[in-house]
Design a protein around this motif. Structure first.
Motif: not given
Lengths: 329, 85
Positions: A1, A3, A149, A152-153, A156-157, A159-161, A168-172, B2, B29
């Motif tokens: 995994m 980053d 995988l 999906n991460r 889905e990551g 989508r969930s945020e 929300l973070t700046d990256e999102d 952030s 999710y």
């Protein structure tokens, strides 16, 4: 995994299932956004010097050890021979997204190499490459496949945020903008969810400084977006039970969903026909399992089910073979 | 402004968000959301409109437990029953 960086995470989503050898419209759109993502990363890392509304960057940044190869590649094409550049936030993003096809290809190699090194992206042969017309024309077709995988991460990551309440973070925020500009939003959100995404866009525009700056910038080209949306709509229609039938009779409508494989002998037996089809598919590196034999065999090719229906195409002489048709579950 | 937390930081923190759980476990999710609504995942919420916080260790272990039971062929009502026991 691992980053992943913003550009790497976005590349996992946007390059998946795209032609790896040719510059298609969808890939051009994805690469423009990947280049813009590289600039956004540098901005978020604080590499730019801000003078009122202007962002300044010196060429020296290229030799800094924390600048990644694909970021350096994008910067090299923007700087050309200049030692320092100055422009607004929007100017930098527009400049990065307006690279030539040749430069975009280099950026593509740099980003995919970084992902291939992590075993997160691979190049696989496209099924269409087995079609009679492509084989005789000696066209080799390959496409990118992201690690499922990690794909999906990333999806889905995001989508969930976005769909969940909370900051929300700046990256999102940046990823949401990249998805909008590359016309990928409708690939990861359902129609119903898109209404909530729109509300989120408006909320962010009012509450976040980065979103306010970013959402006003448009790097997409209307013509390219229209082409991409039309092609994905066509593919979607041809994947329905009715569409599959129409496409069987008129394969030119959606070639990737109706692949014709010629058999060696005319009027051959079902077993011989199947053997020829398997030989071609194996030769091009596809994983094939025969689920059901017989006159219309059912094959599982690269995890997707296809029926192989006996068919013939008219050349100077009739050519017999089998046409792969997507099997509706 | 952030910034996103690194996986290393997420893996060391006591509480995580649902998005971070997705990143940690690679689950969908919608699946985690469904488990939460069904009361299968423990969470804390200070006020109604505030974000849900999940105790990392306990929740990740619970997700793996659910995945294991699903592999054994248990249905969601059966899993819920087993978790309550």
């Amino acid at each position: 995994m691992e980053d992943l960086t913003l550009a790497q995470g976005f590349a996992i989503i946007s390059l998946n299932a795209l032609d790896s050898r040719h510059m298609t419209t969808a890939k051009r759109m994805a690469l423009r956004c990947i280049s813009a993502a590289a600039i956004l990363e540098l901005y978020l890392k604080g590499c730019f010097t801000e003078k009122e509304e202007q962002l300044v960057l010196n060429r020296e940044v290229l030799v800094q050890p924390n600048v990644l190869l694909y970021q350096a590649e994008v910067l090299r094409h923007i700087f050309k021979k200049k030692t320092s550049l100055e422009g607004t936030f929007a100017w930098w993003l527009m400049k990065a997204s307006a690279l030539s096809d040749k430069s975009l290809k280099k950026v593509e190699h740099a980003i995919t190499d970084s992902l291939k090194g992590l075993n997160l992206v691979e190049e696989i042969p496209t099924l269409l490459g087995c079609d009679l017309l492509y084989v005789t024309a000696e066209i080799t077709m390959r496409e990118y496949r992201s690690n499922s995988l990690e794909y999906n991460r990333q999806v889905e990551g995001t989508r969930s945020e976005v769909l969940e309440e909370g900051e929300l973070t700046d990256e999102d925020i940046a990823k949401l903008w990249l998805l909008r500009e590359s016309a990928c939003l409708n690939e990861i959100f359902t129609k119903k969810e898109l209404d909530n995404v729109l509300i989120r866009f408006n909320e962010l525009y009012q509450s976040s400084r980065l979103a306010k700056r970013l959402f006003e910038v448009c790097i997409h080209h209307m013509a390219e977006t229209a082409v991409k949306n039309f092609l994905s709509f066509k593919k979607q229609i041809m994947s329905t039970p009715v569409g599959t039938g129409i496409n069987f009779d008129f394969p030119f409508i959606e070639r990737s969903q109706s692949v014709f494989i010629d058999t060696e002998a005319m009027f051959s037996k079902p077993e011989k026909r199947l053997e020829d089809v398997l030989k071609r598919l194996n030769h091009y590196g596809h994983e094939v399992t025969v689920i059901r034999a017989g006159v219309v065999p059912l094959l599982k090719i690269d995890n997707v089910l296809y029926e192989a229906v006996p068919d013939a195409v008219m050349g100077k002489i009739p050519i017999q073979g089998m046409r792969l048709r997507r099997y509706q579950i | 402004m952030s910034r996103q937390r690194s996986l290393e930081k997420i893996a060391a923190s006591e509480y995580v968000s649902i998005g971070e759980l997705v990143r940690l476990t690679g689950s969908r999710y919608s699946t985690l959301k469904f488990y939460t609504e069904e009361g299968m995942l423990p969470f804390e919420q200070e006020e109604e409109n505030l974000t849900r916080r999940f105790p990392r260790e306990k929740t990740v272990a619970r997700i793996h437990e659910i995945q294991g039971m699903k592999k054994q062929g248990c249905s969601i009502p059966e899993i819920k029953k087993l978790l309550q026991e």
